[in-house]
Design a protein around this motif. Structure first.
Motif, PDB file in Angstrom:
ATOM      1  N   GLN A 126       0.968  -1.121  -0.009  1.00  9.29           N
ATOM      2  CA  GLN A 126       0.046  -0.109   0.013  1.00  9.29           C
ATOM      3  C   GLN A 126       0.916   1.251  -0.073  1.00  9.29           C
ATOM      4  OE1 GLN A 126      -2.408  -1.400   3.671  1.00  9.29           O
ATOM      5  NE2 GLN A 126      -4.137  -0.818   2.528  1.00  9.29           N
ATOM      6  N   VAL A 127       1.886   1.316   0.694  1.00  8.79           N
ATOM      7  CA  VAL A 127       2.889   2.237   0.760  1.00  8.79           C
ATOM      8  C   VAL A 127       3.533   2.342  -0.614  1.00  8.79           C
ATOM      9  CG1 VAL A 127       5.075   3.223   1.811  1.00  8.79           C
ATOM     10  CG2 VAL A 127       3.166   2.228   3.155  1.00  8.79           C
ATOM     11  N   ALA A 128       3.753   1.400  -1.043  1.00  8.42           N
ATOM     12  CA  ALA A 128       4.462   1.421  -2.503  1.00  8.42           C
ATOM     13  C   ALA A 128       3.443   2.126  -3.584  1.00  8.42           C
ATOM     14  CB  ALA A 128       4.951   0.072  -3.185  1.00  8.42           C
ATOM     15  N   GLN A 129       2.177   1.506  -3.459  1.00  4.56           N
ATOM     16  CA  GLN A 129       1.154   2.052  -4.516  1.00  4.56           C
ATOM     17  C   GLN A 129       1.017   3.622  -4.167  1.00  4.56           C
ATOM     18  OE1 GLN A 129      -0.500   0.392  -6.740  1.00  4.56           O
ATOM     19  NE2 GLN A 129      -0.870   2.628  -7.364  1.00  4.56           N
ATOM     20  N   HIS A 130       0.992   4.140  -2.991  1.00  2.00           N
ATOM     21  CA  HIS A 130       0.775   5.534  -2.612  1.00  2.00           C
ATOM     22  C   HIS A 130       1.915   6.363  -3.230  1.00  2.00           C
ATOM     23  CE1 HIS A 130      -3.009   5.248  -0.372  1.00  2.00           C
ATOM     24  NE2 HIS A 130      -2.295   4.271   0.419  1.00  2.00           N
ATOM     25  N   ALA A 131       3.054   5.666  -3.045  1.00  2.00           N
ATOM     26  CA  ALA A 131       4.296   6.375  -3.526  1.00  2.00           C
ATOM     27  C   ALA A 131       4.191   6.421  -5.243  1.00  2.00           C
ATOM     28  CB  ALA A 131       5.552   5.502  -3.007  1.00  2.00           C
ATOM     29  N   GLU A 132       3.547   5.458  -5.836  1.00  2.00           N
ATOM     30  CA  GLU A 132       3.528   5.598  -7.363  1.00  2.00           C
ATOM     31  C   GLU A 132       2.509   6.486  -7.665  1.00  2.00           C
ATOM     32  OE1 GLU A 132       2.728   1.865  -9.287  1.00  2.00           O
ATOM     33  OE2 GLU A 132       4.196   0.802  -8.034  1.00  2.00           O
ATOM     34  N   ASP A 133       1.437   6.865  -6.832  1.00  2.00           N
ATOM     35  CA  ASP A 133       0.309   7.894  -6.942  1.00  2.00           C
ATOM     36  C   ASP A 133       0.842   9.177  -6.642  1.00  2.00           C
ATOM     37  OD1 ASP A 133      -1.198   5.656  -7.572  1.00  2.00           O
ATOM     38  OD2 ASP A 133      -2.116   5.560  -5.689  1.00  2.00           O
ATOM     39  N   ALA A 169      -2.643  10.002   2.901  1.00  2.00           N
ATOM     40  CA  ALA A 169      -3.159   8.990   2.175  1.00  2.00           C
ATOM     41  C   ALA A 169      -3.776   7.887   2.807  1.00  2.00           C
ATOM     42  CB  ALA A 169      -2.306   8.304   1.214  1.00  2.00           C
ATOM     43  N   CYS A 170      -3.090   7.308   3.826  1.00  2.00           N
ATOM     44  CA  CYS A 170      -3.451   6.076   4.490  1.00  2.00           C
ATOM     45  C   CYS A 170      -3.630   6.187   6.081  1.00  2.00           C
ATOM     46  CB  CYS A 170      -2.911   4.970   3.777  1.00  2.00           C
ATOM     47  SG  CYS A 170      -1.173   4.976   4.155  1.00  2.00           S
ATOM     48  N   LYS A 171      -3.156   7.228   6.666  1.00  2.00           N
ATOM     49  CA  LYS A 171      -3.116   7.427   8.034  1.00  2.00           C
ATOM     50  C   LYS A 171      -1.731   6.652   8.702  1.00  2.00           C
ATOM     51  CE  LYS A 171      -7.828   7.880   9.299  1.00  2.00           C
ATOM     52  NZ  LYS A 171      -9.031   7.527  10.267  1.00  2.00           N
ATOM     53  N   ALA A 172      -1.048   6.028   7.864  1.00  2.00           N
ATOM     54  CA  ALA A 172       0.252   5.360   8.546  1.00  2.00           C
ATOM     55  C   ALA A 172       1.157   6.342   8.952  1.00  2.00           C
ATOM     56  CB  ALA A 172       0.913   4.568   7.548  1.00  2.00           C
ATOM     57  N   GLY A 173       1.484   6.144  10.263  1.00  2.00           N
ATOM     58  CA  GLY A 173       2.519   7.163  11.056  1.00  2.00           C
ATOM     59  C   GLY A 173       1.856   8.090  11.895  1.00  2.00           C
ATOM     60  N   THR A 174       0.559   8.119  11.858  1.00  2.00           N
ATOM     61  CA  THR A 174      -0.161   9.282  12.683  1.00  2.00           C
ATOM     62  C   THR A 174      -0.414   8.628  13.968  1.00  2.00           C
ATOM     63  OG1 THR A 174      -2.273   8.587  11.647  1.00  2.00           O
ATOM     64  CG2 THR A 174      -1.120  10.242  10.464  1.00  2.00           C
ATOM     65  N   ASP A 175      -0.358   7.529  14.304  1.00  2.00           N
ATOM     66  CA  ASP A 175      -0.769   7.188  15.724  1.00  2.00           C
ATOM     67  C   ASP A 175       0.612   6.947  16.719  1.00  2.00           C
ATOM     68  OD1 ASP A 175      -2.639   6.569  17.803  1.00  2.00           O
ATOM     69  OD2 ASP A 175      -2.709   4.249  17.283  1.00  2.00           O
ATOM     70  N   CYS A 176       1.148   5.950  16.753  1.00  3.83           N
ATOM     71  CA  CYS A 176       2.197   5.507  17.585  1.00  3.83           C
ATOM     72  C   CYS A 176       3.426   6.214  17.027  1.00  3.83           C
ATOM     73  CB  CYS A 176       2.406   4.358  18.043  1.00  3.83           C
ATOM     74  SG  CYS A 176       3.150   3.135  16.945  1.00  3.83           S
ATOM     75  N   GLY A 177       3.647   6.179  15.534  1.00  3.87           N
ATOM     76  CA  GLY A 177       4.750   6.818  14.784  1.00  3.87           C
ATOM     77  C   GLY A 177       5.781   5.759  14.683  1.00  3.87           C
ATOM     78  N   SER A 178       5.850   4.379  15.269  1.00  3.55           N
ATOM     79  CA  SER A 178       6.904   3.712  15.198  1.00  3.55           C
ATOM     80  C   SER A 178       7.146   3.066  13.784  1.00  3.55           C
ATOM     81  CB  SER A 178       6.583   2.431  16.162  1.00  3.55           C
ATOM     82  OG  SER A 178       5.543   1.728  15.475  1.00  3.55           O
ATOM     83  N   CYS A 179       6.277   3.436  12.851  1.00  2.00           N
ATOM     84  CA  CYS A 179       6.437   3.002  11.330  1.00  2.00           C
ATOM     85  C   CYS A 179       7.005   3.999  10.551  1.00  2.00           C
ATOM     86  CB  CYS A 179       5.081   2.522  10.809  1.00  2.00           C
ATOM     87  SG  CYS A 179       3.802   3.798  10.755  1.00  2.00           S
ATOM     88  N   VAL A 180       7.187   5.096  10.943  1.00  2.00           N
ATOM     89  CA  VAL A 180       7.771   6.446  10.140  1.00  2.00           C
ATOM     90  C   VAL A 180       9.041   6.149   9.512  1.00  2.00           C
ATOM     91  CG1 VAL A 180       8.186   8.939  10.162  1.00  2.00           C
ATOM     92  CG2 VAL A 180       6.162   8.033  11.384  1.00  2.00           C
ATOM     93  N   ARG A 181       9.754   5.721  10.397  1.00  2.00           N
ATOM     94  CA  ARG A 181      11.425   5.233   9.822  1.00  2.00           C
ATOM     95  C   ARG A 181      11.288   4.276   8.723  1.00  2.00           C
ATOM     96  NH1 ARG A 181      15.760   7.708  11.869  1.00  2.00           N
ATOM     97  NH2 ARG A 181      15.449   8.455  13.929  1.00  2.00           N
TER      98      ARG A 181
END
Length: 86
Positions: free
Chosen positions: A13-20, A31-43
């Motif tokens: 999904q991240v790759a698709q958003h990057a392509e978009d 685009a998908c809320k990733a990284g907006t809660d605990c933030g552990s995935c941002v890196r």
């Protein structure tokens, strides 16, 4: 594989958003809320976007003011840092 467990966002999904057109973790978050809660995935999102190899700016070096020698001083520091008579 999941990148963001808080919102069940996968690497695909991240790759698709990057392509978009998403180029930053903030744009991925929009685009998908990733990284907006605990933030552990941002890196991991940065790595997927190819931003992990980007050089980080060097920290600013703070230089204090240069103080003039006290008036009447006829001594100068020698190579060992001790004052010598002029």
């Amino acid at each position: 594989m999941y990148v963001c467990h808080c919102f069940a966002v996968t690497e695909a999904q991240v790759a698709q958003h990057a392509e978009d057109g998403a180029r930053t973790p903030r744009q991925i978050a929009s685009a998908c809320k990733a990284g907006t809660d605990c933030g552990s995935c941002v890196r991991r999102i940065q790595a997927l976007l190819g931003r992990d190899a980007a050089p980080r700016p060097a920290p600013a070096v703070r230089v204090g003011p240069v103080l003039p020698r006290p008036s009447g001083s006829d001594r100068a520091a020698g190579p060992d840092g001790l004052e010598e008579a002029a």
